[in-house]
Design a protein around this motif. Structure first.
Motif, PDB file in Angstrom:
ATOM      1  N   ARG A  83       0.843  -1.206   0.000  1.00 36.64           N
ATOM      2  CA  ARG A  83       0.000   0.000   0.000  1.00 36.64           C
ATOM      3  C   ARG A  83       0.879   1.257   0.000  1.00 36.64           C
ATOM      4  NH1 ARG A  83      -3.680   3.538   1.996  1.00 36.64           N
ATOM      5  NH2 ARG A  83      -5.870   3.085   1.604  1.00 36.64           N
ATOM      6  N   MET A 107       1.288   4.743  -2.651  1.00 35.81           N
ATOM      7  CA  MET A 107       1.405   6.184  -2.350  1.00 35.81           C
ATOM      8  C   MET A 107       2.538   6.793  -3.160  1.00 35.81           C
ATOM      9  SD  MET A 107      -1.085   6.539  -0.432  1.00 35.81           S
ATOM     10  CE  MET A 107      -2.030   5.025  -0.489  1.00 35.81           C
ATOM     11  N   ALA A 109       1.153   7.329  -6.493  1.00 36.99           N
ATOM     12  CA  ALA A 109       0.202   8.458  -6.487  1.00 36.99           C
ATOM     13  C   ALA A 109       0.958   9.782  -6.549  1.00 36.99           C
ATOM     14  CB  ALA A 109      -0.683   8.393  -5.237  1.00 36.99           C
ATOM     15  N   LYS A 142       0.010  12.292  -9.595  1.00 33.53           N
ATOM     16  CA  LYS A 142      -0.632  13.592  -9.339  1.00 33.53           C
ATOM     17  C   LYS A 142       0.315  14.719  -9.736  1.00 33.53           C
ATOM     18  CE  LYS A 142      -3.443  11.789  -5.566  1.00 33.53           C
ATOM     19  NZ  LYS A 142      -3.789  11.848  -4.131  1.00 33.53           N
ATOM     20  N   VAL A 193      -2.884  16.008  -3.507  1.00 32.56           N
ATOM     21  CA  VAL A 193      -2.365  14.917  -2.667  1.00 32.56           C
ATOM     22  C   VAL A 193      -3.408  14.521  -1.621  1.00 32.56           C
ATOM     23  CG1 VAL A 193      -0.606  14.272  -0.974  1.00 32.56           C
ATOM     24  CG2 VAL A 193       0.068  15.432  -3.086  1.00 32.56           C
ATOM     25  N   ARG A 194      -4.003  15.497  -0.951  1.00 33.46           N
ATOM     26  CA  ARG A 194      -5.067  15.187   0.015  1.00 33.46           C
ATOM     27  C   ARG A 194      -6.424  15.340  -0.673  1.00 33.46           C
ATOM     28  NH1 ARG A 194      -5.901  15.147   5.523  1.00 33.46           N
ATOM     29  NH2 ARG A 194      -3.747  15.774   5.936  1.00 33.46           N
ATOM     30  N   ASP A 195      -7.113  14.228  -0.833  1.00 30.80           N
ATOM     31  CA  ASP A 195      -8.426  14.236  -1.468  1.00 30.80           C
ATOM     32  C   ASP A 195      -9.439  13.700  -0.447  1.00 30.80           C
ATOM     33  OD1 ASP A 195     -10.753  13.604  -2.868  1.00 30.80           O
ATOM     34  OD2 ASP A 195      -9.691  12.968  -4.680  1.00 30.80           O
ATOM     35  N   ARG A 243     -12.061  11.155  -1.528  1.00 28.88           N
ATOM     36  CA  ARG A 243     -11.520   9.792  -1.686  1.00 28.88           C
ATOM     37  C   ARG A 243     -11.281   9.148  -0.311  1.00 28.88           C
ATOM     38  NH1 ARG A 243     -11.235   4.766  -3.643  1.00 28.88           N
ATOM     39  NH2 ARG A 243      -9.131   3.906  -3.416  1.00 28.88           N
ATOM     40  N   VAL A 244     -10.833   9.943   0.671  1.00 29.12           N
ATOM     41  CA  VAL A 244     -10.626   9.410   2.022  1.00 29.12           C
ATOM     42  C   VAL A 244     -11.943   8.804   2.529  1.00 29.12           C
ATOM     43  CG1 VAL A 244     -10.097   9.973   4.433  1.00 29.12           C
ATOM     44  CG2 VAL A 244      -8.728  11.003   2.604  1.00 29.12           C
ATOM     45  N   VAL A 262     -12.793   5.583   0.706  1.00 27.96           N
ATOM     46  CA  VAL A 262     -12.004   4.431   1.183  1.00 27.96           C
ATOM     47  C   VAL A 262     -12.577   3.921   2.504  1.00 27.96           C
ATOM     48  CG1 VAL A 262      -9.727   3.675   2.012  1.00 27.96           C
ATOM     49  CG2 VAL A 262      -9.871   5.152   0.006  1.00 27.96           C
ATOM     50  N   ILE A 300      -4.421   6.343   6.679  1.00 34.75           N
ATOM     51  CA  ILE A 300      -4.588   7.254   5.535  1.00 34.75           C
ATOM     52  C   ILE A 300      -3.906   8.591   5.822  1.00 34.75           C
ATOM     53  CG2 ILE A 300      -6.264   8.553   4.149  1.00 34.75           C
ATOM     54  CD1 ILE A 300      -8.173   6.100   4.417  1.00 34.75           C
ATOM     55  N   CYS A 305      -0.415   8.087   5.259  1.00 30.88           N
ATOM     56  CA  CYS A 305      -0.178   7.936   3.812  1.00 30.88           C
ATOM     57  C   CYS A 305      -0.162   9.288   3.105  1.00 30.88           C
ATOM     58  CB  CYS A 305      -1.262   7.040   3.191  1.00 30.88           C
ATOM     59  SG  CYS A 305      -1.006   5.295   3.537  1.00 30.88           S
ATOM     60  N   ILE A 306      -1.078  10.168   3.508  1.00 28.61           N
ATOM     61  CA  ILE A 306      -1.133  11.497   2.877  1.00 28.61           C
ATOM     62  C   ILE A 306       0.172  12.258   3.156  1.00 28.61           C
ATOM     63  CG2 ILE A 306      -2.272  13.771   2.977  1.00 28.61           C
ATOM     64  CD1 ILE A 306      -4.948  12.169   3.393  1.00 28.61           C
ATOM     65  N   GLU A 316       2.881  10.649   1.087  1.00 28.94           N
ATOM     66  CA  GLU A 316       2.717  11.019  -0.323  1.00 28.94           C
ATOM     67  C   GLU A 316       3.204  12.455  -0.554  1.00 28.94           C
ATOM     68  OE1 GLU A 316      -1.268  10.042  -1.897  1.00 28.94           O
ATOM     69  OE2 GLU A 316      -0.958  11.654  -3.348  1.00 28.94           O
TER      70      GLU A 316
HETATM   71  C1  LIG Z   1      -3.682   7.656  -2.726  1.00 27.13           C
HETATM   72  C2  LIG Z   1      -4.389   8.772  -2.682  1.00 27.13           C
HETATM   73  O1  LIG Z   1      -3.958   9.861  -1.919  1.00 27.13           O
HETATM   74  C3  LIG Z   1      -4.345  10.020  -0.567  1.00 27.13           C
HETATM   75  C4  LIG Z   1      -4.283   8.749   0.206  1.00 27.13           C
HETATM   76  C5  LIG Z   1      -5.393   7.942   0.344  1.00 27.13           C
HETATM   77  C6  LIG Z   1      -5.273   6.545   0.884  1.00 27.13           C
HETATM   78  O2  LIG Z   1      -4.365   6.284   1.680  1.00 27.13           O
HETATM   79  O3  LIG Z   1      -6.100   5.699   0.494  1.00 27.13           O
HETATM   80  C7  LIG Z   1      -6.654   8.431  -0.034  1.00 27.13           C
HETATM   81  C8  LIG Z   1      -6.831   9.718  -0.461  1.00 27.13           C
HETATM   82  C9  LIG Z   1      -5.705  10.660  -0.704  1.00 27.13           C
HETATM   83  O4  LIG Z   1      -5.783  11.829  -0.003  1.00 27.13           O
HETATM   84  C10 LIG Z   1      -5.605   8.970  -3.471  1.00 27.13           C
HETATM   85  O5  LIG Z   1      -5.955  10.117  -3.744  1.00 27.13           O
HETATM   86  O6  LIG Z   1      -6.228   7.966  -3.862  1.00 27.13           O
END
Ligand SMILES: C=C(O[C@@H]1C=C(C(=O)O)C=C[C@H]1O)C(=O)O
Length: 115
Positions: A45, A49, A52, A56, A62-64, A67-68, A71, A97, A100-101, A104
């Motif tokens: 996983r 990132m 991603a 992007k 980067v922070r969406d 999408r958060v 998920v 997450i 991860c952000i 990323e």
């Molecule tokens: C990987 C992404 O970037 C970020 C990380 C995410 C994750 O860990 O699932 C979800 C949203 C994003 O802010 C994405 O946009 O999908």
């Protein structure tokens, strides 16, 4: 990053539900095996990132937040299906997450350092 398949050391597939154990030593061995698989999945996983951050083209993407939430909703639906506790899944996912952000973001910035 080396390419590899995930496997357990003592058997090909993970038993579901976990093998019934009679001693703590046996049970801890079971848990240790599961942890190794979980860590490998986290590593996969984490690699997503890194991709991603490459795909992007705008730091603001980067922070969406949409999408958060997508998920989290999906993993909660899956947790319900397989009997995982929703509190455990939601807490771990929201923390993961967030990490991860930030990761990323760091990868995004270091790939474009000096641009
Ligand atoms: C990987 C992404 O970037 C970020 C990380 C995410 C994750 O860990 O699932 C979800 C949203 C994003 O802010 C994405 O946009 O999908």
């Amino acid at each position: 990053m080396s390419s590899h398949k995930i496997f357990t050391e003592k058997r090909k597939a993970i038993e579901y539900p976990a093998r019934k154990c009679t001693t703590m030593a046996e049970l801890r061995d079971e848990i240790d095996q599961l942890d190794r698989v979980i860590v490998e999945l986290l590593s996969v996983r984490q690699g997503c990132m890194e991709q991603a951050a490459e795909i992007k083209q705008d730091r603001n993407l980067v922070r969406d937040e949409e999408r958060v939430e997508d998920v989290v909703a999906k993993v909660l639906a899956h947790a319900d299906k397989v009997g995982a506790h929703p509190e455990l899944v939601e807490m771990l996912y929201r923390d993961m997450i967030e990490w991860c952000i930030n990761y990323e973001m760091t990868v995004f910035d270091s790939a474009r350092d000096g641009d």
